[in-house]
Design an enzyme around this catalytic site. Structure first.
Site, short mmCIF file in Angstrom:
data_model
loop_
_atom_site.label_atom_id
_atom_site.label_comp_id
_atom_site.label_asym_id
_atom_site.label_seq_id
_atom_site.Cartn_x
_atom_site.Cartn_y
_atom_site.Cartn_z
N THR A 119 0.83 -1.20 0.00
CA THR A 119 0.00 0.00 0.00
C THR A 119 0.87 1.25 0.00
O THR A 119 0.62 2.21 -0.75
CB THR A 119 -0.93 0.00 1.23
OG1 THR A 119 -1.75 -1.18 1.20
CG2 THR A 119 -1.82 1.23 1.26
N TRP A 158 -3.52 4.94 2.48
CA TRP A 158 -4.63 3.98 2.46
C TRP A 158 -5.97 4.72 2.33
O TRP A 158 -6.83 4.34 1.55
CB TRP A 158 -4.62 3.12 3.72
CG TRP A 158 -5.69 2.05 3.73
CD1 TRP A 158 -5.61 0.79 3.24
CD2 TRP A 158 -7.03 2.19 4.25
NE1 TRP A 158 -6.80 0.12 3.42
CE2 TRP A 158 -7.70 0.97 4.03
CE3 TRP A 158 -7.72 3.24 4.87
CZ2 TRP A 158 -9.01 0.75 4.41
CZ3 TRP A 158 -9.04 3.03 5.25
CH2 TRP A 158 -9.67 1.79 5.03
#
Length: 558
Positions: A75, A412
């Site tokens: 991520t 995120w």
């Protein structure tokens, strides 16, 4: 209001046609081989055409020791690539392809998460462009030709009990770890003990990711040792005459796969050896292509820095001549508190004592990057909503004592916008001088190299080789393989070979139970602890929640 799942976010995003993504990099149409609307392979002839073009900056993303709380390395890699574009830098991402084993097991997919994903995530996490199937087919073709040679008269005088080559399948299937095959009478082959590895642990995967072109691929495939004769001489895939056919199966797979992020940043996703049982890096071809096409290439190495980053630096950089201009070490407050003694269900509350107890794990990884390998580093704190300001300030303060900045990353939830500060720090440290050092010298003995990794990277007291491992080290030295790099197969959950030793343990030794040469890949594999080359599924596999509706829309992937 609940959060959207990763797959819901991915499916709600409008993707750019892949030819537009390729065009944004200046790739001519003749080099693009589309796999549907949103995936393409890029012909490696493009690398030859760009050979005189200077490389961009190489950014390696690694992490603290992983925990069930999650760290968010992929991520962060994706979000950093997006953030670099947001501040006006031409960035390209280079990632590994996910294995079906973790996708259907406990870990889930490996395409990033939240608003920092590579897409189409369903394709990437499932069959993608078929690379892993090609690698499995090449592995099993070699196995079939080896057993057929023994059955058809055994001209090479192979001892069936000395066969080292195992079959593979890209699935967590503990039932296949150890099998007996060739049963059912003479016409069905020669009975022998056998077994399966997961495809990402196959030496073919390592060869695939380290090959520089098709000629190098064939040379490496030919060098793979598959068995020994009755008088202990190694038998190779070249001796079996399998290398040409194996290369034919791999020729299309060898071309890097081009996809995009949710924010349309170009991403090469290619190759995928595990870092706990293999060398844990995407293909050299994809990394080189990203470096030629972008001003910044953001890539990652698997698991913690003691595994993925160590192998990226000591193996991949040695083979390729690459050198990172910056290293990003990803951490979360939650994971640090787990290393400090909390259980997963205790992480949502502030606990400064647990955080202080867990911080040495992160600091050890950071010091390894800066002091052992001599590289410029930044810590990316992958922020969770439950993190408190006091906790975050403590992490920043402790990293500052090492001369390393800790930067909050919120990719995120915010995509590239949440990684701008991280991107700015990465650009800053890329301009600083650094000089890559390795953790051991190639002319050291096998035992000395193992000792150097254990002491300098794991901070162990040393290494203990079992009687079997000592015997194998002596034989590998006799055969001339002692000057190869070492690829340690070790638990990802600890600096030690005991997954229960969390934090930054000391006073331990690493036990090497066996050694084997991967002559095609060009390294020696050292198996430690209880690490397995064929994982099993958990009690409740992720596969139980994955489904597809009548319109072909997949759900349950994460």
């Amino acid at each position: 209001m609940g959060y959207l799942s990763d797959i819901e976010i991915a499916q709600s995003t409008k993707l750019s046609p892949i030819d537009e993504v390729a065009s944004s990099l200046g790739i001519e149409e003749s080099y693009i081989e589309p796999y549907g609307k949103y995936k393409a392979k890029i012909d490696i002839g493009l690398l030859r055409q760009m050979s005189d073009k200077p490389d961009g900056r190489l950014i390696l993303v690694t992490a603290m020791t992983p925990t069930p709380a999650g760290e968010g390395k992929t991520t962060t890699t994706v979000g950093l690539g997006d953030a670099l574009r947001m501040i006006g830098k031409k960035s390209v991402i280079a990632l590994r392809e996910p294995s079906l084993g973790p996708v259907f097991g406990v870990k889930g997919g490996a395409a990033g998460g939240g608003y920092a994903q590579v897409v189409p995530m369903e394709d990437i996490n499932l069959h993608f462009t078929g690379d892993f199937h090609a690698i499995g087919a090449a592995n099993n073709l070699l196995a079939a030709m080896l057993d057929n040679h023994i059955y058809q008269g055994n001209e090479l005088d192979i001892d069936p009990k000395s066969v080292t080559w195992r079959r593979c399948v890209d699935m967590n299937d503990r039932q296949l770890r150890n099998v007996v095959d060739g049963l059912g009478g003479l016409g069905n082959g020669v009975p022998r003990e056998d077994g399966f590895d997961i495809t990402v642990a196959s030496e073919i995967m390592a060869v695939f990711c380290l090959a520089s072109d098709i000629t190098d691929l064939k040379k490496r495939l030919s060098s793979i040792i598959v068995a020994y004769t009755y008088d202990k001489r190694p038998v190779t895939a070249g001796d079996i005459k399998a290398a040409g056919a194996m290369a034919a199966l791999l020729k299309d797979a060898l071309k890097p796969n081009l996809v995009q992020t949710l924010e349309h940043t170009p991403a090469f996703v290619h190759g995928g050896p595990f870092a706990n049982i293999a060398h844990g890096c995407n293909s050299i071809l994809a990394t080189r292509m990203a470096l030629k096409l972008g001003d910044y290439c953001v890539t990652e190495a698997g698991f913690g820095a003691d595994l993925g980053a160590e192998k990226f630096l000591d193996i991949k950089c040695r083979v390729s001549g690459l050198k990172p201009d910056a290293v990003v070490v990803v951490a979360t407050v939650r994971a640090l508190k787990m290393h400090g003694g909390l259980s997963k269900n205790e992480l949502d509350k502030e606990d400064m004592n647990a955080l202080k107890a867990g911080l040495p794990n992160l600091l050890r990884h950071v010091e390894n990057m800066t002091k052992v390998y001599g590289l410029n580093a930044v810590v990316a704190i992958n922020r969770f909503p439950t993190d408190t300001e006091r906790e975050l300030k403590l992490v920043e303060a402790e990293c500052a004592k090492l001369g390393v900045k800790a930067v909050l990353s919120e990719v995120w939830g915010k995509g590239g916008a949440g990684g701008v500060r991280l991107a700015e720090e990465v650009v800053r440290i890329c301009e600083k001088e650094s000089d890559l050092s390795f953790s051991y010298e190639l002319d050291a003995s096998i035992a000395e190299k193992l000792e150097a990794i254990a002491k300098r990277v794991y901070h162990a007291d040393g290494v203990e080789l079992t009687q079997t491992a000592r015997r194998q080290a002596a034989r590998l030295t006799e055969l001339g393989f002692d000057r190869l790099p070492i690829c340690v197969a070790k638990t990802q959950y600890s600096f030690s070979d005991d997954p229960k030793l969390l934090g930054a343990p000391d006073g331990f030794k690493i036990t090497v139970r066996s050694l084997k040469v991967s002559a095609g890949a060009g390294f020696i594999v050292a198996l430690t602890g209880d690490v397995l080359t064929m994982p099993g599924l958990p009690k409740m596999p992720a596969a139980e929640k994955i489904n597809v509706d009548e319109n072909g829309v997949i759900s349950g992937l994460f």
